[in-house]
Design a protein around this motif. Structure first.
Motif, PDB file in Angstrom:
ATOM      1  N   GLY A   1       0.735  -1.510   0.162  1.00 25.60           N
ATOM      2  CA  GLY A   1       0.277   0.009   0.037  1.00 25.60           C
ATOM      3  C   GLY A   1       0.526   1.462   0.208  1.00 25.60           C
ATOM      4  O   GLY A   1       1.053   2.495  -0.865  1.00 25.60           O
ATOM      5  N   THR A   2       2.193   1.322   0.839  1.00 28.18           N
ATOM      6  CA  THR A   2       2.360   2.629   1.070  1.00 28.18           C
ATOM      7  C   THR A   2       3.240   2.846  -0.328  1.00 28.18           C
ATOM      8  O   THR A   2       3.658   3.446  -0.842  1.00 28.18           O
ATOM      9  N   THR A   3       4.261   1.565  -1.200  1.00 31.23           N
ATOM     10  CA  THR A   3       4.797   1.597  -2.079  1.00 31.23           C
ATOM     11  C   THR A   3       3.981   1.674  -3.030  1.00 31.23           C
ATOM     12  O   THR A   3       4.606   2.908  -3.817  1.00 31.23           O
ATOM     13  N   ALA A   4       2.529   1.753  -3.339  1.00 28.75           N
ATOM     14  CA  ALA A   4       1.638   1.982  -4.381  1.00 28.75           C
ATOM     15  C   ALA A   4       1.605   3.800  -4.687  1.00 28.75           C
ATOM     16  O   ALA A   4       1.265   4.101  -5.472  1.00 28.75           O
TER      17      ALA A   4
ATOM     18  N   HIS B   1      11.651   4.657   0.735  1.00 33.07           N
ATOM     19  CA  HIS B   1      11.143   4.253   2.064  1.00 33.07           C
ATOM     20  C   HIS B   1      11.873   4.127   3.037  1.00 33.07           C
ATOM     21  O   HIS B   1      11.579   3.965   4.463  1.00 33.07           O
ATOM     22  N   LYS B   2      13.145   4.258   2.843  1.00 36.03           N
ATOM     23  CA  LYS B   2      14.040   4.284   4.243  1.00 36.03           C
ATOM     24  C   LYS B   2      14.170   5.528   5.093  1.00 36.03           C
ATOM     25  O   LYS B   2      13.959   5.824   5.844  1.00 36.03           O
ATOM     26  N   LYS B   3      13.786   6.700   3.787  1.00 33.42           N
ATOM     27  CA  LYS B   3      13.148   8.010   4.785  1.00 33.42           C
ATOM     28  C   LYS B   3      12.171   7.989   5.626  1.00 33.42           C
ATOM     29  O   LYS B   3      12.048   8.949   6.817  1.00 33.42           O
ATOM     30  N   ASP B   4      11.079   6.914   5.266  1.00 33.65           N
ATOM     31  CA  ASP B   4       9.876   7.179   5.956  1.00 33.65           C
ATOM     32  C   ASP B   4      10.387   6.219   7.017  1.00 33.65           C
ATOM     33  O   ASP B   4       9.833   6.476   8.495  1.00 33.65           O
ATOM     34  N   VAL B   5      11.425   5.627   6.991  1.00 38.78           N
ATOM     35  CA  VAL B   5      11.688   5.139   8.578  1.00 38.78           C
ATOM     36  C   VAL B   5      11.773   6.095   9.398  1.00 38.78           C
ATOM     37  O   VAL B   5      12.462   5.383  10.928  1.00 38.78           O
ATOM     38  N   LYS B   6      12.848   6.586   8.940  1.00 38.09           N
ATOM     39  CA  LYS B   6      13.631   7.995   9.501  1.00 38.09           C
ATOM     40  C   LYS B   6      12.934   8.447  10.279  1.00 38.09           C
ATOM     41  O   LYS B   6      12.983   9.109  11.378  1.00 38.09           O
ATOM     42  N   ARG B   7      12.146   8.781   9.308  1.00 36.91           N
ATOM     43  CA  ARG B   7      11.261   9.840   9.495  1.00 36.91           C
ATOM     44  C   ARG B   7       9.791   9.249  11.052  1.00 36.91           C
ATOM     45  O   ARG B   7       9.011   9.952  11.044  1.00 36.91           O
ATOM     46  N   LYS B   8       9.783   7.789  10.951  1.00 32.31           N
ATOM     47  CA  LYS B   8       8.704   7.147  11.795  1.00 32.31           C
ATOM     48  C   LYS B   8       7.444   6.764  11.454  1.00 32.31           C
ATOM     49  O   LYS B   8       6.915   7.157  11.780  1.00 32.31           O
ATOM     50  N   LYS B   9       7.462   6.943   9.970  1.00 29.19           N
ATOM     51  CA  LYS B   9       6.181   7.165   9.207  1.00 29.19           C
ATOM     52  C   LYS B   9       6.904   5.089   8.800  1.00 29.19           C
ATOM     53  O   LYS B   9       4.888   5.014   8.396  1.00 29.19           O
ATOM     54  N   ALA B  10       7.319   5.145   8.736  1.00 28.76           N
ATOM     55  CA  ALA B  10       7.044   2.883   8.267  1.00 28.76           C
ATOM     56  C   ALA B  10       8.401   2.655   9.204  1.00 28.76           C
ATOM     57  O   ALA B  10       8.526   3.065   9.313  1.00 28.76           O
TER      58      ALA B  10
END
Length: 564
Positions: free
Chosen positions: A501-504, A543-552
């Motif tokens: 879902g997030t990748t789409a 995706h890595k950015k989202d992980v760092k920002r706690k979004k994923a």
């Protein structure tokens, strides 16, 4: 299979019999059996992986799995005595060889030295020096037909995960017995009193008989209705196709019956033995039709319209249990007709093994279809060439080729299916994962882009690459058997759904940016390896950015609950 089945006498007289013409020594035959039966390679790839000869540095086989970036060095040891066991001496010697192969400079010296030419060719052909320098892992694989003794078992405790031992017990546990059903067990007699039978005995005393059989007699063959008669046929009845309708119409047109042999290529029947051969009767025992399923099914359905004038050319071959000969006859008799590559792979051990594993996992509720015309009995079906497209996108990592479905069971078959880590569990798990990805396509805002067939395969590729960007994620692709065994697959699919879902959503941004740049043709770009790779690289970075920002959540955290 039981460990005792691998005792030398049975190994050489039974298991390795089909390999005698492909390799001179028992160890070379055993290697090929291992590569095909345990490592799941195609026969051609197994032959290519074999290193036969002296001065081979203790390496009998060399196989490179580019998907997992692993170089497999294989040594085979067979013991002839009953109840013999293997100690630690051979294991230690091979371990020393394994350590040397991890040095690219040592590889270069080997190429310059007096090593066997087969080994040198294998090293060059597979670019081993370059791949070691690029970081490929080197794994030692020791294969033996006996159990380990106490010294051998103690030594295994000192080894790391890059040294794998297949002894008799492990081989028997991992071997998938296909137990092939090859037609009808029983006897049948043709009335040949009013037709001429041509007798032709080929080499090795192989008998064949060719004659015009009455159509009505053919409908009395056992196994037409339930399909047993066609177990070796590369495809089953395809139903009411245009050709089958035309065939049925010609059967019902009685004025055409005398001309039927002019229109029809004939039927090929293999039997274990010809038990009667005289002017009145031709008797067969244990028989199977390898070419003619469509015709016999049409005859059976229209049997009330058949007259004595309707005859079909029949060729009967006595194979006496020779599987290799049966395979060859099946292949050549079907190559003369409009048979697809998928049909020709339907009896291949790789496909039959996957079918058995897949359907055991599904409890028979879903079908892995290897033959066109299989009766699914209303169950959900995964066609094996579609499974190939899923593997190509999510495991091999080439979604740009997913529009070439015709290649899946042809030139790409070995690359996609013929690998040690392609199991029924992986096929089943990735099939489920693919449909989670497919469902996420609805998140893509541009409907024409979303509904383009290659888009779903690209998104599946992107999701798999994001998962594999973490070491735990890489191990997931080799852990579907454990996940399914521990009943964790449904929960895993929720994780895949979240990532898809997030990748789409991120793909939407990529699509919009490409549109703004102008002259963006997604139909061409989705077939471009360069575009697919660079776009996925950006999706991974996002995706890595989202992980760092706690979004994923990190992939390792998402996969922590599972048996990986």
């Amino acid at each position: 299979m039981k460990p005792n089945d691998l005792e030398y006498g049975n190994l050489t007289s039974s298991i390795l019999a089909p390999y005698e013409k492909r390799a001179a020594s028992v160890s070379a035959q055993f290697l090929r059996w291992f590569l095909e039966s345990i490592y799941r390679l195609d026969s051609q790839d197994a032959d290519d992986a074999a290193v036969d000869g002296q001065q081979d540095k203790g390496v009998d086989g060399l196989y490179v799995n580019d998907t997992t970036e692993t170089i497999h060095l294989i040594q085979v040891k067979t013991k002839q005595k009953k109840k013999a066991k293997l100690g630690d001496t051979d294991l230690k010697e091979f371990y020393g060889t394994l350590k040397q192969f991890q040095d690219a400079k040592w590889i270069e010296k080997t190429l310059e030295g007096n090593a066997h030419e087969d080994l040198k060719r294998a090293l060059r052909r597979n670019k081993i020096s370059d791949k070691i320098a690029a970081g490929y892992k080197v794994e030692g694989v020791f294969v033996t037909n006996v159990a380990l003794n106490d010294d051998g078992l103690d030594y295994t405790q000192t080894l790391d995960e890059n040294f794998v031992i297949y002894d008799a017990e492990r081989l028997s546990n991992e071997y998938v017995s296909l137990d092939p059903k090859e037609g009808v067990e029983g006897k049948f007699e043709f009335d040949v009193s009013d037709t001429e039978v041509v007798s032709y005995d080929a080499s090795n005393n192989v008998k064949s008989r060719i004659f015009l059989a009455k159509g009505l007699q053919l409908t009395n063959l056992s196994g037409i209705e339930d399909g047993r008669l066609f177990e070796r046929n590369v495809r089953l009845s395809l139903g009411n196709t245009k050709i089958n309708k035309s065939l049925t119409e010609s059967i019902r047109n009685k004025s055409e019956h005398r001309n039927f042999p002019l229109y029809h290529n004939g039927i090929t029947i293999l039997c274990r033995s010809i038990i009667r051969d005289d002017e009145q009767k031709l008797g067969l025992e244990d028989y199977v039709v390898v070419n003619g399923a469509q015709s016999l099914t049409s005859l059976f359905k229209a049997r009330n319209s058949i007259t004595d004038d309707l005859r079909i050319l029949v060729k009967v071959v006595e194979v006496q249990g020779d599987h290799a000969l049966a395979d060859k006859i099946t292949t050549f008799s079907n190559n003369q007709n409009a048979i697809k590559a998928r049909d020709m792979r339907s009896n291949h051990n790789i496909q039959q093994r996957l079918k058995k594993e897949f359907e055991e996992i599904s409890g028979g509720q879903e079908i892995y279809e290897v033959k066109r015309g299989e009766d699914s009995k209303g169950k959900e079906v995964l066609e094996n060439d579609f499974a190939g497209l899923i593997l190509l996108s999510m495991d091999v990592g080439e979604p740009w080729a997913a529009h070439q479905r015709y290649k899946i069971m042809d030139e790409s078959h070995s690359k996609i299916f013929g690998r040690p880590n392609v199991t029924g569990a992986k096929v089943y798990g990735l099939w489920r994962a693919f449909y989670e990805v497919w469902d996420a396509v609805k998140n893509i805002e541009d409907e024409t882009f979303a509904n383009y067939t290659l888009t779903r395969f690209f998104l599946a590729y992107a999701v798999s690459e994001i998962v594999k960007s973490d070491e735990v994620g890489k191990r997931l692709f080799e852990s579907f058997d454990k996940i399914i065994e521990n009943e964790e697959l449904d929960d895993l699919m929720k994780v895949i759904e979240e990532i898809a879902g997030t990748t789409a959503d991120d793909l939407n941004a990529e699509y919009e940016a490409a549109q703004e740049d102008g002259d963006f043709d997604y139909k061409a770009e989705l077939k471009s390896p360069n575009w697919c790779r660079t776009t996925v690289a950006r999706l991974k970075a996002q995706h890595k950015k989202d992980v760092k920002r706690k979004k994923a959540k990190p992939i390792a955290v998402l996969l922590e609950p599972f048996s990986i």
